[in-house]
Design a protein around this motif. Structure first.
Motif, PDB file in Angstrom:
ATOM      1  N   ASN A  21       8.249  16.303   5.808  1.00 40.05           N
ATOM      2  CA  ASN A  21       9.163  15.413   6.537  1.00 40.05           C
ATOM      3  C   ASN A  21       9.256  14.056   5.849  1.00 40.05           C
ATOM      4  O   ASN A  21      10.344  13.485   5.705  1.00 40.05           O
ATOM      5  CB  ASN A  21       8.663  15.217   7.970  1.00 40.05           C
ATOM      6  CG  ASN A  21       9.031  16.377   8.860  1.00 40.05           C
ATOM      7  OD1 ASN A  21      10.170  16.807   8.872  1.00 40.05           O
ATOM      8  ND2 ASN A  21       8.078  16.907   9.594  1.00 40.05           N
ATOM      9  N   ARG A  81      10.918   5.584  24.886  1.00 33.96           N
ATOM     10  CA  ARG A  81      11.604   5.260  23.631  1.00 33.96           C
ATOM     11  C   ARG A  81      13.042   4.822  23.920  1.00 33.96           C
ATOM     12  O   ARG A  81      13.587   5.130  24.969  1.00 33.96           O
ATOM     13  CB  ARG A  81      11.648   6.478  22.724  1.00 33.96           C
ATOM     14  CG  ARG A  81      10.288   6.972  22.288  1.00 33.96           C
ATOM     15  CD  ARG A  81      10.451   8.154  21.366  1.00 33.96           C
ATOM     16  NE  ARG A  81       9.249   8.949  21.281  1.00 33.96           N
ATOM     17  CZ  ARG A  81       8.472   9.019  20.208  1.00 33.96           C
ATOM     18  NH1 ARG A  81       8.759   8.345  19.132  1.00 33.96           N
ATOM     19  NH2 ARG A  81       7.398   9.786  20.215  1.00 33.96           N
ATOM     20  N   ASP A 131      12.156   8.144  29.484  1.00 33.71           N
ATOM     21  CA  ASP A 131      11.394   8.111  28.229  1.00 33.71           C
ATOM     22  C   ASP A 131      11.207   6.658  27.828  1.00 33.71           C
ATOM     23  O   ASP A 131      12.115   5.843  27.952  1.00 33.71           O
ATOM     24  CB  ASP A 131      12.107   8.872  27.118  1.00 33.71           C
ATOM     25  CG  ASP A 131      11.154   9.233  25.990  1.00 33.71           C
ATOM     26  OD1 ASP A 131      10.942  10.428  25.758  1.00 33.71           O
ATOM     27  OD2 ASP A 131      10.588   8.306  25.355  1.00 33.71           O
ATOM     28  N   GLN A 165       9.438  12.976  19.526  1.00 34.67           N
ATOM     29  CA  GLN A 165       8.882  12.693  18.200  1.00 34.67           C
ATOM     30  C   GLN A 165       9.892  12.953  17.096  1.00 34.67           C
ATOM     31  O   GLN A 165       9.935  12.259  16.096  1.00 34.67           O
ATOM     32  CB  GLN A 165       7.692  13.618  17.945  1.00 34.67           C
ATOM     33  CG  GLN A 165       6.404  13.142  18.523  1.00 34.67           C
ATOM     34  CD  GLN A 165       5.292  14.133  18.222  1.00 34.67           C
ATOM     35  OE1 GLN A 165       5.433  15.032  17.402  1.00 34.67           O
ATOM     36  NE2 GLN A 165       4.189  13.968  18.901  1.00 34.67           N
ATOM     37  N   ALA A 223       6.647   5.472  32.204  1.00 35.92           N
ATOM     38  CA  ALA A 223       5.975   5.954  33.422  1.00 35.92           C
ATOM     39  C   ALA A 223       4.511   5.567  33.264  1.00 35.92           C
ATOM     40  O   ALA A 223       3.828   6.082  32.382  1.00 35.92           O
ATOM     41  CB  ALA A 223       6.126   7.461  33.543  1.00 35.92           C
ATOM     42  N   GLY A 277       4.133  19.703  24.200  1.00 32.19           N
ATOM     43  CA  GLY A 277       2.917  19.216  23.546  1.00 32.19           C
ATOM     44  C   GLY A 277       1.867  18.766  24.538  1.00 32.19           C
ATOM     45  O   GLY A 277       0.664  18.908  24.303  1.00 32.19           O
TER      46      GLY A 277
HETATM   47  C1  LIG Z   1       5.457  13.607  11.588  1.00 31.06           C
HETATM   48  C2  LIG Z   1       5.664  14.840  12.417  1.00 31.06           C
HETATM   49  C3  LIG Z   1       6.343  15.914  11.875  1.00 31.06           C
HETATM   50  C4  LIG Z   1       6.548  17.058  12.628  1.00 31.06           C
HETATM   51  N1  LIG Z   1       7.220  18.088  12.048  1.00 31.06           N
HETATM   52  C5  LIG Z   1       7.454  19.199  12.757  1.00 31.06           C
HETATM   53  C6  LIG Z   1       8.195  20.276  12.190  1.00 31.06           C
HETATM   54  O1  LIG Z   1       8.619  20.221  11.057  1.00 31.06           O
HETATM   55  N2  LIG Z   1       8.397  21.371  12.954  1.00 31.06           N
HETATM   56  C7  LIG Z   1       7.957  21.449  14.248  1.00 31.06           C
HETATM   57  O2  LIG Z   1       8.195  22.448  14.930  1.00 31.06           O
HETATM   58  N3  LIG Z   1       7.254  20.447  14.802  1.00 31.06           N
HETATM   59  C8  LIG Z   1       6.988  19.333  14.098  1.00 31.06           C
HETATM   60  N4  LIG Z   1       6.270  18.309  14.655  1.00 31.06           N
HETATM   61  C9  LIG Z   1       5.757  18.474  16.017  1.00 31.06           C
HETATM   62  C10 LIG Z   1       6.871  18.263  17.036  1.00 31.06           C
HETATM   63  O3  LIG Z   1       7.421  16.986  16.849  1.00 31.06           O
HETATM   64  C11 LIG Z   1       6.292  18.390  18.446  1.00 31.06           C
HETATM   65  O4  LIG Z   1       5.675  19.645  18.580  1.00 31.06           O
HETATM   66  C12 LIG Z   1       7.381  18.273  19.496  1.00 31.06           C
HETATM   67  O5  LIG Z   1       8.101  17.067  19.352  1.00 31.06           O
HETATM   68  C13 LIG Z   1       6.774  18.331  20.897  1.00 31.06           C
HETATM   69  O6  LIG Z   1       7.796  18.159  21.814  1.00 31.06           O
HETATM   70  P1  LIG Z   1       7.501  17.516  23.253  1.00 31.06           P
HETATM   71  O7  LIG Z   1       8.808  17.431  23.944  1.00 31.06           O
HETATM   72  O8  LIG Z   1       6.414  18.251  23.911  1.00 31.06           O
HETATM   73  O9  LIG Z   1       6.932  16.065  22.947  1.00 31.06           O
HETATM   74  P2  LIG Z   1       7.555  14.833  22.155  1.00 31.06           P
HETATM   75  O10 LIG Z   1       8.588  15.232  21.200  1.00 31.06           O
HETATM   76  O11 LIG Z   1       6.372  14.084  21.635  1.00 31.06           O
HETATM   77  O12 LIG Z   1       8.221  13.984  23.300  1.00 31.06           O
HETATM   78  C14 LIG Z   1       7.443  13.353  24.287  1.00 31.06           C
HETATM   79  C15 LIG Z   1       8.194  12.155  24.763  1.00 31.06           C
HETATM   80  O13 LIG Z   1       7.525  11.639  25.914  1.00 31.06           O
HETATM   81  C16 LIG Z   1       7.611  10.232  25.877  1.00 31.06           C
HETATM   82  N5  LIG Z   1       6.520   9.695  26.692  1.00 31.06           N
HETATM   83  C17 LIG Z   1       5.192   9.963  26.570  1.00 31.06           C
HETATM   84  N6  LIG Z   1       4.497   9.315  27.510  1.00 31.06           N
HETATM   85  C18 LIG Z   1       5.401   8.625  28.242  1.00 31.06           C
HETATM   86  C19 LIG Z   1       5.296   7.760  29.366  1.00 31.06           C
HETATM   87  N7  LIG Z   1       4.107   7.505  29.933  1.00 31.06           N
HETATM   88  N8  LIG Z   1       6.412   7.192  29.854  1.00 31.06           N
HETATM   89  C20 LIG Z   1       7.646   7.454  29.296  1.00 31.06           C
HETATM   90  N9  LIG Z   1       7.804   8.282  28.232  1.00 31.06           N
HETATM   91  C21 LIG Z   1       6.692   8.860  27.717  1.00 31.06           C
HETATM   92  C22 LIG Z   1       7.497   9.881  24.405  1.00 31.06           C
HETATM   93  O14 LIG Z   1       8.112   8.645  24.141  1.00 31.06           O
HETATM   94  C23 LIG Z   1       8.244  11.037  23.744  1.00 31.06           C
HETATM   95  O15 LIG Z   1       9.595  10.703  23.487  1.00 31.06           O
HETATM   96  C24 LIG Z   1       6.053  17.139  13.945  1.00 31.06           C
HETATM   97  C25 LIG Z   1       5.376  16.058  14.497  1.00 31.06           C
HETATM   98  C26 LIG Z   1       5.167  14.921  13.741  1.00 31.06           C
HETATM   99  C27 LIG Z   1       4.436  13.765  14.357  1.00 31.06           C
END
Ligand SMILES: Cc1cc2nc3c(=O)[nH]c(=O)nc-3n(C[C@H](O)[C@H](O)[C@H](O)COP(=O)(O)OP(=O)(O)OC[C@H]3O[C@@H](n4cnc5c(N)ncnc54)[C@H](O)[C@@H]3O)c2cc1C
Length: 468
Positions: free
Chosen positions: A166, A38, A36, A44, A84, A311
């Motif tokens: 949030n 981050r 990651d 997120q 990546a 996502g």
């Molecule tokens: C402000 C906000 C509030 C939210 N509140 C809610 C809520 O209350 N309830 C809820 O269910 N959902 C909420 N969400 C949505 C929720 O955060 C997402 O649906 C969820 O985090 C998706 O999970 P994920 O693992 O698919 O992606 P993410 O959590 O986005 O994780 C993806 C990771 O991939 C990493 N990444 C991306 N591209 C690369 C790369 N090329 N190289 C290395 N690392 C990379 C990023 O750094 C990130 O850490 C909220 C979103 C936001 C922005």
């Protein structure tokens, strides 16, 4: 970092989807590397945010902090601060600020790169203080800064309520929430038992978030859109207007409100740069306003060995992302032979049932909160469309008069060639092309993805190309 490595499974992205995939794969002994960009895993919804969320809005077993700890216990190798930036066949190219560039060859790759804020472009959107929901959240994570004193949270759908809740719970002073949809659209959504409880998605649902905002006395304006922002150095006023059903601002109804910050929450678009670079087939999803990879029932894309979860595949919400991650982890174990088909199917069945319920909810959400075309028509000729290369709408329009192919427009203007690689401007450019040529935006080709999909220092690339 070693110049070349081999792993059974590489997962890009340490959010709920990536973590769940790693946990599931490690459960049956798949050799797993999770990277990651981050500094910590959690995606997120990283740990600091969760600490206050759990405290203020209710407990949460699926908190990324706990999940990250579980990852360590299961023996997954986790590399943070690691980008990546390219993918070729089964090779993922990584960059770490100290370790430099390295290539990892993997039998299976799970892309769990999440989603990014849906871009909305209006006069003044480039002013300091105008940020997407992700950025607003990242500020807390990186340095604990509170958002500025008077924040306008503008957006649509259930997303804007969750984002605003949030931020308020984090201590932000939210002056107002703008919801573009008229309130009557929400009756269905808010009335559904699944939406009204935290039980289904365990994080604040739409109704919960809205109730929380009411309790905190945050004013919500329904049927309003942000149409501009003004200020000398940073944003001082947001210009808002009521809209019709196609999200076109009503004439002579604009109003300026004093703000120190604007947080835009008009939904999220799957981060598809890596899956497109890998050559996976994608389809346009009008509800999300972005491309989603085509996947089968195991979340396998059209490229053998490449899976997409969370996502990045169009799932909205942390718990849906977590469920997709689990399914992808099981699929990787099936492909690697650590799980037989019958056992993999047995483990996948309840997850698939859950995902079907989530998808129904997501479709109902999209139907209740449709996005109007007016959102793509707010720019004036001198509005900057590509902030990285400083290209205005007028320059884009002039290029469109020469070619109606977004890729040629990119080549003529350099729009989309900067740091963000078109994340913000690809869609607005396509909207301009569609408007000027009378074609449907869905039928237009998107920018051809090019590595690096994330900015990396040229020096690192040069050192890698000519190892001493
Ligand atoms: C402000 C906000 C509030 C939210 N509140 C809610 C809520 O209350 N309830 C809820 O269910 N959902 C909420 N969400 C949505 C929720 O955060 C997402 O649906 C969820 O985090 C998706 O999970 P994920 O693992 O698919 O992606 P993410 O959590 O986005 O994780 C993806 C990771 O991939 C990493 N990444 C991306 N591209 C690369 C790369 N090329 N190289 C290395 N690392 C990379 C990023 O750094 C990130 O850490 C909220 C979103 C936001 C922005």
């Amino acid at each position: 970092m070693k110049a070349r490595d081999v792993r059974e499974l590489v997962i890009v992205g340490g959010g709920p989807a990536g973590i769940a995939a790693a946990l599931e794969a490690r459960r049956v002994g798949v050799e797993t590397l999770l990277v990651d960009e981050r500094p910590g895993s959690g995606g997120q919804l990283g740990e600091p945010i969760h600490a206050w969320r759990s405290e203020r809005i209710g407990g949460d077993d699926a908190a990324p902090g706990r999940l990250s700890a579980a990852l360590g216990k299961r023996g997954a190798e986790v590399r943070t601060d690691t980008v990546a930036w390219g993918i070729w066949d089964r090779e993922v190219v990584l960059w770490h600020p100290e370790g430099g560039i390295g290539v990892v060859e993997a039998r299976q790759i799970i892309l769990a790169t999440g989603a990014h804020d849906r871009p909305v472009i209006f006069p003044g959107w480039t002013l300091d203080g105008v940020v997407g929901a992700n950025d607003a959240l990242s500020r807390f994570r990186s340095d604990g800064r509170r958002p500025e004193r008077r924040t306008l949270v503008a957006g649509s759908g259930s997303h804007v309520f969750k984002v605003a809740a949030n931020l308020v719970a984090a201590g932000a002073s939210v002056a107002m929430v703008l919801q573009t949809l008229p309130s009557r659209n929400t009756a269905n959504l808010l009335g559904r038992p699944e939406a009204a409880t935290d039980d289904v998605d365990r994080l604040p649902g739409c109704a919960t978030a809205l109730a929380y905002l009411h309790r905190e006395r945050i004013p919500v304006r329904w049927g309003y859109l942000i149409v501009g922002a003004t200020g000398s150095e940073r944003v001082e006023h947001a210009v808002i207007a009521p809209v019709d059903s196609a999200w076109h601002p009503l004439p002579d109804a604009e109003e300026a409100i004093d703000v120190d910050a604007v947080c835009l929450a008009y939904g999220e678009v799957p981060a598809s740069a890596l899956s497109r670079l890998a050559g996976c087939a994608h389809v346009w999803d009008p509800e999300l306003g972005g491309e989603v990879p085509r996947r089968d029932e195991w979340l396998r894309t059209t490229v053998p060995g490449v899976l997409v979860a969370g996502g990045a595949g169009g799932a909205t919400g942390a718990v849906a992302a977590f469920a997709e991650g689990r399914l992808a982890g099981i699929a990787a174990a099936l492909a690697g032979g650590q799980l037989g088909r019958a056992e993999a199917e047995r483990r996948a069945a309840p997850i698939r049932r859950r995902l079907r319920a989530f998808r129904q909810l997501q479709s109902a959400d999209a139907a209740a909160f449709p996005v109007g075309p007016g959102i793509d028509e707010l720019a004036t000729p001198d509005t900057i469309i590509c902030r990285c290369e400083k290209v205005t709408a007028a320059a884009i329009q002039a290029a469109v008069d020469e070619s109606d192919d977004p890729n040629t427009v990119k080549a003529l203007t350099r729009a989309g060639m900067g740091r963000c690689q078109g994340r913000n401007c690809a869609r607005p450019i396509a909207a301009i092309v569609a408007r000027r040529t009378g074609r449907s935006i869905d039928a237009l080709p998107t920018f051809t993805p090019r590595p690096p999909v994330r900015p990396i220092p040229l020096g690192a690339l040069a050192r890698y190309a000519r190892p001493s």
